[in-house]
Scaffold this motif. Structure first.
Motif, short mmCIF file in Angstrom:
data_model
loop_
_atom_site.label_atom_id
_atom_site.label_comp_id
_atom_site.label_asym_id
_atom_site.label_seq_id
_atom_site.Cartn_x
_atom_site.Cartn_y
_atom_site.Cartn_z
N LEU A 1 0.82 -1.21 0.00
CA LEU A 1 0.00 0.00 0.00
C LEU A 1 0.86 1.26 0.00
O LEU A 1 0.55 2.24 -0.68
CB LEU A 1 -0.92 -0.01 1.22
CG LEU A 1 -2.00 -1.11 1.20
CD1 LEU A 1 -2.66 -1.24 2.56
CD2 LEU A 1 -3.05 -0.82 0.13
N THR A 2 1.95 1.24 0.76
CA THR A 2 2.83 2.41 0.81
C THR A 2 3.49 2.67 -0.54
O THR A 2 3.66 3.82 -0.95
CB THR A 2 3.91 2.22 1.89
OG1 THR A 2 3.28 1.92 3.13
CG2 THR A 2 4.76 3.48 2.04
N ASN A 3 3.85 1.60 -1.22
CA ASN A 3 4.53 1.74 -2.51
C ASN A 3 3.63 2.35 -3.58
O ASN A 3 4.14 2.86 -4.59
CB ASN A 3 5.06 0.39 -2.98
CG ASN A 3 6.54 0.25 -2.72
OD1 ASN A 3 7.26 1.24 -2.65
ND2 ASN A 3 7.01 -0.96 -2.57
N MET A 4 2.32 2.28 -3.41
CA MET A 4 1.44 2.95 -4.36
C MET A 4 1.72 4.44 -4.39
O MET A 4 1.70 5.08 -5.45
CB MET A 4 -0.02 2.66 -3.99
CG MET A 4 -0.44 1.22 -4.24
SD MET A 4 -2.05 0.80 -3.52
CE MET A 4 -3.09 2.03 -4.29
N ALA A 5 1.98 5.00 -3.22
CA ALA A 5 2.30 6.43 -3.14
C ALA A 5 3.77 6.68 -3.41
O ALA A 5 4.14 7.60 -4.15
CB ALA A 5 1.93 6.96 -1.75
N TYR A 6 4.63 5.84 -2.84
CA TYR A 6 6.08 6.01 -2.94
C TYR A 6 6.56 5.97 -4.39
O TYR A 6 7.50 6.68 -4.77
CB TYR A 6 6.75 4.90 -2.13
CG TYR A 6 8.26 4.89 -2.13
CD1 TYR A 6 8.97 5.88 -1.47
CD2 TYR A 6 8.97 3.87 -2.74
CE1 TYR A 6 10.35 5.87 -1.44
CE2 TYR A 6 10.35 3.85 -2.71
CZ TYR A 6 11.04 4.85 -2.06
OH TYR A 6 12.40 4.82 -2.04
N ALA B 1 1.95 7.31 8.57
CA ALA B 1 0.92 6.91 7.61
C ALA B 1 -0.28 7.84 7.68
O ALA B 1 -0.84 8.24 6.65
CB ALA B 1 0.50 5.46 7.87
N LEU B 2 -0.68 8.21 8.89
CA LEU B 2 -1.82 9.13 9.04
C LEU B 2 -1.49 10.51 8.49
O LEU B 2 -2.33 11.16 7.86
CB LEU B 2 -2.20 9.22 10.52
CG LEU B 2 -2.84 7.97 11.13
CD1 LEU B 2 -3.06 8.15 12.62
CD2 LEU B 2 -4.16 7.63 10.43
N LEU B 3 -0.24 10.96 8.71
CA LEU B 3 0.18 12.25 8.16
C LEU B 3 0.09 12.26 6.64
O LEU B 3 -0.43 13.21 6.04
CB LEU B 3 1.62 12.54 8.60
CG LEU B 3 2.24 13.84 8.08
CD1 LEU B 3 1.54 15.05 8.70
CD2 LEU B 3 3.73 13.88 8.39
N SER B 4 0.59 11.20 6.01
CA SER B 4 0.53 11.11 4.56
C SER B 4 -0.91 11.04 4.07
O SER B 4 -1.27 11.68 3.08
CB SER B 4 1.30 9.87 4.09
OG SER B 4 1.37 9.81 2.69
N SER B 5 -1.74 10.28 4.77
CA SER B 5 -3.15 10.15 4.38
C SER B 5 -3.86 11.49 4.42
O SER B 5 -4.64 11.82 3.51
CB SER B 5 -3.85 9.15 5.32
OG SER B 5 -5.19 8.98 4.96
N VAL B 6 -3.58 12.29 5.44
CA VAL B 6 -4.20 13.62 5.55
C VAL B 6 -3.76 14.52 4.38
O VAL B 6 -4.58 15.24 3.80
CB VAL B 6 -3.85 14.26 6.90
CG1 VAL B 6 -4.25 15.73 6.92
CG2 VAL B 6 -4.53 13.52 8.04
N ALA C 1 -4.69 8.38 -0.41
CA ALA C 1 -5.15 8.74 0.93
C ALA C 1 -5.72 7.53 1.65
O ALA C 1 -5.41 7.28 2.83
CB ALA C 1 -6.20 9.85 0.85
N VAL C 2 -6.55 6.76 0.96
CA VAL C 2 -7.14 5.55 1.55
C VAL C 2 -6.06 4.52 1.84
O VAL C 2 -6.05 3.88 2.91
CB VAL C 2 -8.22 4.97 0.63
CG1 VAL C 2 -8.69 3.61 1.14
CG2 VAL C 2 -9.40 5.93 0.51
N ALA C 3 -5.13 4.35 0.89
CA ALA C 3 -4.06 3.36 1.06
C ALA C 3 -3.24 3.66 2.31
O ALA C 3 -2.95 2.76 3.11
CB ALA C 3 -3.17 3.34 -0.18
N MET C 4 -2.86 4.92 2.51
CA MET C 4 -2.05 5.27 3.68
C MET C 4 -2.86 5.18 4.96
O MET C 4 -2.32 4.86 6.04
CB MET C 4 -1.45 6.67 3.51
CG MET C 4 -0.48 6.80 2.34
SD MET C 4 0.82 5.54 2.29
CE MET C 4 1.71 5.90 3.81
#
Length: 491
Positions: free
Chosen positions: A280-285, A342-347, A439-442
């Protein structure tokens, strides 16, 4: 009872080497090994992600002409990750091939391939080169596993952070360099995007030769350590994993892999939960570094300004990443920092997703939209480092560490297959769908981090009650000759 055991262990260690001797060895590994590996990763990430800068610099115009199709760019990104995923098993080769040979070959392969992208005459050729690039870089993902040969469990996050922090640093450097190359190459004989691939790929070819002499195969083989320091480097890790028998060793690896132990991670909930977090993190990374210049251009900034604005979020990420990892090591804890990041990135991503809706409705180039990129980037870079370290911390022994790391990489690197398709051109300038997915992923990463913490806490309680096993097949961890210490999961 355990505090007395730790004091006895410290006293026994002091009889073999002093704390000052140990610190001197660690400092040398930090300066000579970790920093050099971070430099290699910076070149690796530069060669991987500069395609986003090349696209803004006119690559699409030259390779497609007037018949533009954004799916070709997506395939160029996807081709890299298909081979990158398919060859993640190469992480196990760090225990089989002498690392100084292995690293030199990998660096040479990706440097040469990255440079050859400059001569691509069409997108099919570029896609093929990106696929080859993925093979060379896949093997290099095992560096955190390699670092576990040299550092203790509670030292890994900060060293992994130094290594992985080269990624945001590379992105900062790439954006600044891309801006400079575009300025210089605007009136030159070589198209700026071709010049970009050449300038950023060639250094890897040169440094591959340096890696052959700089990279040690094990702590005892580090040429920059004295004879005494090599002994200290070996002794200080005797509690971490079984020591090899040099008389029976058939290669330069610290110890051999057990196929049975390596495959046993396939039944480990710890390994699968870690892999899911990494996926899930790699989707953003994987997506933001290659799409950020395009996203900023769609906000209304010029291509040159977009390159410049791409740098600051990653520079901030670099600084906060090192701080977070240091705090995680000092507290010998991973989950609180991972969940908060993770919450920081999601926000950050959620804010970006909402700016194009009736809820917030900000202009594409609004300053707040740009500022929201910062928490998004800081958060996922932190999570990547903490996840990698957590994976290595919670698999006892070289075989299970290698198997768990390979599983995490194989599953986790499937995330970019989704991430690289989240920002199609037609969804600009807000890219609500891509931002919402990240956002959902993180957010789910934060939940899974909490679940894994609770699960590991349960395993540790079981270990406290039952001295015979740990629920994951690890049992007791060997400390030394006849001395045993119970393995505990790091929370």
């Amino acid at each position: 009872m355990r505090s007395r055991g730790r004091r006895r262990g410290s006293a026994a260690s002091f009889q073999l080497y002093t704390p000052d001797e140990e610190r001197a060895v660690v400092r040398k590994f930090d300066r000579r090994l970790v920093v050099f590996l971070a430099l290699l990763y910076m070149l690796s990430f530069l060669d991987r992600s500069n395609i986003g800068n090349a696209r803004v610099a006119g690559m699409d115009d030259d390779l497609q002409g007037d018949r533009r199709d954004s799916r070709w760019y997506e395939w160029a990104l996807t081709a890299f990750y298909i081979t990158y995923i398919g060859f993640e098993w190469m992480a196990l080769l760090w225990r089989i091939i002498p690392p100084h040979i292995y690293i030199s070959v990998l660096v040479m392969s990706w440097g040469l391939t990255a440079s050859l992208q400059a001569v691509a005459i069409n997108y099919p050729m570029l896609v093929a080169l990106r696929a080859v690039l993925g093979i060379g870089e896949a093997g290099f993902t095992g560096v955190p596993f390699y670092l576990s040969f040299f550092f203790k469990r509670h030292e890994l996050a900060f060293r992994t952070a130094i290594f992985i922090s080269a990624a945001p640093l590379a992105t900062t450097f790439a954006s600044s360099l891309a801006w400079l190359i575009m300025k210089v190459g605007q009136n030159g004989p070589i198209a700026p995007w071709r010049l970009l691939f050449l300038v950023e790929g060639f250094p890897s070819i040169l440094i591959a030769a340096v890696a052959w002499t700089v990279i040690p195969d094990s702590p005892e083989k580090a040429s920059y350590l004295t004879h005494r320091q090599r002994k200290v480097a070996r002794l200080r890790l005797r509690h971490e994993q079984p020591s090899p028998n040099p008389k029976k060793s058939t290669n330069n690896s610290p110890n051999k892999l057990s196929l049975r132990a390596t495959l046993s991670v396939l039944t480990s909930p710890v390994a699968w939960l870690t892999a899911a977090i990494f996926f899930l993190t790699n989707m953003a990374y994987s997506s933001l570094p290659v799409f950020l210049p395009t996203i900023l251009t769609s906000m209304g900034h010029s291509p040159l300004l977009s390159q410049a604005l791409s740098a600051p979020p990653y520079l901030v990420s670099f600084i906060i990443l090192l701080t977070t990892a240091y705090a995680s090591d000092a507290s010998r804890s991973r989950s609180p920092y991972l969940i908060a990041s993770a919450l920081l990135s999601s926000v950050g991503y959620a804010f970006l997703a909402l700016t194009g809706t009736s809820i917030l409705q900000l202009p594409p180039g609004h300053t707040l939209r740009y500022l929201a990129v910062y928490p998004a980037a800081v958060g996922f870079f932190n999570v990547v480092v903490l996840t990698v370290s957590w994976s290595l911390n919670n698999q006892r022994g070289a075989s299970r560490q290698g198997g768990g790391f390979a599983l995490m990489q194989v599953v986790g690197q499937c995330g970019p297959l989704v991430g690289t398709r989240l920002y199609p051109d037609e969804e600009g300038p807000y890219y609500e769908r891509g931002m919402a997915v990240c956002a959902v992923a993180m957010g789910v990463v934060a939940v899974l981090g909490l679940v894994l913490k609770v699960y590991l806490g349960g395993l540790n309680r079981g270990l406290d009650e039952d001295e015979g096993g740990d629920g994951e097949g690890d049992g007791l961890a060997t400390r030394g000759a006849g001395e045993m210490e119970k393995f505990r999961y790091m929370l």
